[in-house]
Design an enzyme around this catalytic site. Structure first.
Site, PDB file in Angstrom:
ATOM      1  N   ASP A   1      33.998  68.413  28.726  1.00 35.01           N
ATOM      2  CA  ASP A   1      33.772  67.048  28.251  1.00 35.01           C
ATOM      3  C   ASP A   1      33.921  66.083  29.412  1.00 35.01           C
ATOM      4  OD1 ASP A   1      33.395  64.870  26.489  1.00 35.01           O
ATOM      5  OD2 ASP A   1      35.559  64.605  26.351  1.00 35.01           O
TER       6      ASP A   1
ATOM      7  N   ASP B   1      29.066  58.098  23.708  1.00 40.04           N
ATOM      8  CA  ASP B   1      30.076  59.137  23.533  1.00 40.04           C
ATOM      9  C   ASP B   1      29.443  60.522  23.564  1.00 40.04           C
ATOM     10  OD1 ASP B   1      32.137  60.898  22.343  1.00 40.04           O
ATOM     11  OD2 ASP B   1      33.171  59.012  22.018  1.00 40.04           O
TER      12      ASP B   1
END
Length: 457
Positions: A337, A118
């Site tokens: 992101d 992540d």
């Protein structure tokens, strides 16, 4: 940019496109680390589900984008008792049932572990023996007593101070000097355990594995929540000092990495590079400053405006007095992101963008029956006259997005805009990054974009 030649090759799972898993066939050299990225939904992926259609996969990815907003919102801190009855170190993400997995080995001799990777968190952790409370996992649990390179970290170490809060406890071995961590996620998933140093090993098809000694990680003895049984824990790839990115790039020349994401319909491999192999430069490259903000896990940029064709729309909201709407007013007002599919923008600014697109596109507007995307057009043709959309980042970094970056076919007769409103956080997602070489330089504090045919990179 030519990728660095290398003697070794590693297979990993990595979260760098469309909220998905990728296999990394990594190549290491003295100049850095280069890898292939294979999308989770590609037939080459071990997680490929042949029963799902391409549209089903897109719909699932878009729903996860909405959920991922909560990854970037810090939950309320709770106290940690000496017995660790409640956690006091807060993560800022929500694990999502094994969406991104990274396959590495820990310890000596190496034990293979599989973790959720992540970009929105830092700490690397895996479930460990003895396990007081664990979720079911297919791989065997890591036993630190069987590793000759495992060393717990004392409370006075700098690594322990990197945690938002740390405790000196007696969770496992009764050593009051051991640094213990505790994370609780937004969906009430959690991990608690010992902070330690260990050797991280990347497998090699050449028979010569690449090992990284003294990597800081968490040995989790109490873990639970929405973790998938195919995984063993979580691998943080954010910008903080405990992340794998930060620890790896220090070993491979100066905190640089880059990736080139293929359009979603392509089944070939994308690329990611670390170290000097991750430098983005040359004709067409533009750079914008990385803004230092708390937490340092996330990669913050400053968005000044977005142009639809020749019409420039200043990045602002219609409700300047609203605290949540003030996201557009400051430096570092948007997070880039690679793990979020859609681009999220403040509602007022998003409304202006939608109005400009309605005027520019000569097609019938329809509603997304799933209620996720706010601007859709009825068309069986992929060419609906989408104008060039230019994203203006600070420092003169103008990123010109093509139709594949901003619209996606959601049904046989419907095409939708892939930017949605969000009052909580603004995110520049990975659809907008397709066919760009995107480079991060954590030393120079910049992010660079270079238009690139990623099929040839």
């Amino acid at each position: 940019m030519a990728l660095a030649a290398a003697p070794t090759s590693t297979k990993l799972y990595f979260p760098l496109a469309l909220l998905a898993c990728f296999i990394l066939l990594a190549q290491a050299s003295s100049h850095g680390f280069t890898a292939d990225l294979i999308h989770r939904d590609s037939p080459l992926s071990p997680l490929y589900n042949s029963s799902m259609s391409h549209l089903d996969r897109l719909h699932n990815a878009f729903r996860r984008s909405v959920t991922r907003v909560h990854h970037f919102i810090k939950p309320t801190m709770t106290s940690l008792s000496s017995s660790l009855a409640a956690p006091n170190i807060q993560s800022i993400i929500i694990p999502s049932a094994g969406e991104y997995l990274m396959n590495v080995s820990i310890g000596t001799p190496p034990v293979e572990v599989l973790g959720i990777a992540d970009t929105g968190s830092d700490l690397i952790w895996t479930q460990c023996k003895p396990c007081k409370q664990c979720f079911n996992q297919n791989p065997p649990l890591f036993d630190p007593k069987k590793s000759s390179t495992y060393h717990s970290i004392p409370c006075q170490s700098s690594s322990c101070t990197y945690l938002e809060e740390a405790a000196c406890g007696t969770l496992i071995n009764g050593d009051h000097d051991t640094c213990e961590y505790s994370y609780r996620y937004g969906d009430r998933s959690f991990t608690r355990g010992t902070l330690a140093l260990e050797t991280l090993t990347f497998g090699s098809t050449s028979g010569r594995p690449t090992s990284l000694p003294k990597v800081v990680f968490g040995c989790g003895h109490e873990n639970g929540g929405t973790f998938d049984e195919s995984g063993s824990g979580l691998i943080g790839l954010g910008g903080g000092p405990l992340s794998l990115i930060s620890q790896l790039t220090k070993l491979t020349n100066g905190g640089k990495f880059s990736y080139c994401l293929l359009p979603t319909a392509n089944t070939a491999a994308s690329k990611i590079s670390f170290g000097s192999a991750g430098i983005v430069s040359g004709s067409g490259a533009v750079s914008t400053p990385l803004v230092a903000k708390n937490p340092d896990t996330f990669y913050y940029l400053t968005l000044e405006a977005i142009s639809v064709g020749e019409k420039r729309l200043a990045y602002k909201t219609k409700s300047p007095d609203c605290e949540k709407a003030a996201v557009a007013a400051n430096e570092g007002n948007i997070i880039i992101d690679s793990g979020t599919t859609l681009t999220l923008l403040p509602p007022g600014f998003h409304d202006d963008l939608v109005s400009a697109l309605e005027t520019a596109i000569n097609a019938e507007r329809v509603s997304d029956p799933r209620g996720i995307l706010s601007l859709c057009f009825k068309s069986k043709s992929d060419d609906i006259g989408v104008p060039v959309i230019t994203v203006h980042f600070s420092g003169g970094a103008d990123v010109k997005l093509q139709a594949l970056n901003t619209f996606a076919r959601m049904d046989d007769d419907m095409i939708c805009f892939t930017m949605i409103p969000s009052s909580d956080v603004a995110i520049f997602g990975n659809l907008a990054q397709m066919n760009f070489l995107v480079g991060y330089d954590l030393e120079e504090r910049s992010v660079s974009f270079k238009p690139t045919d990623c099929t040839k990179h």
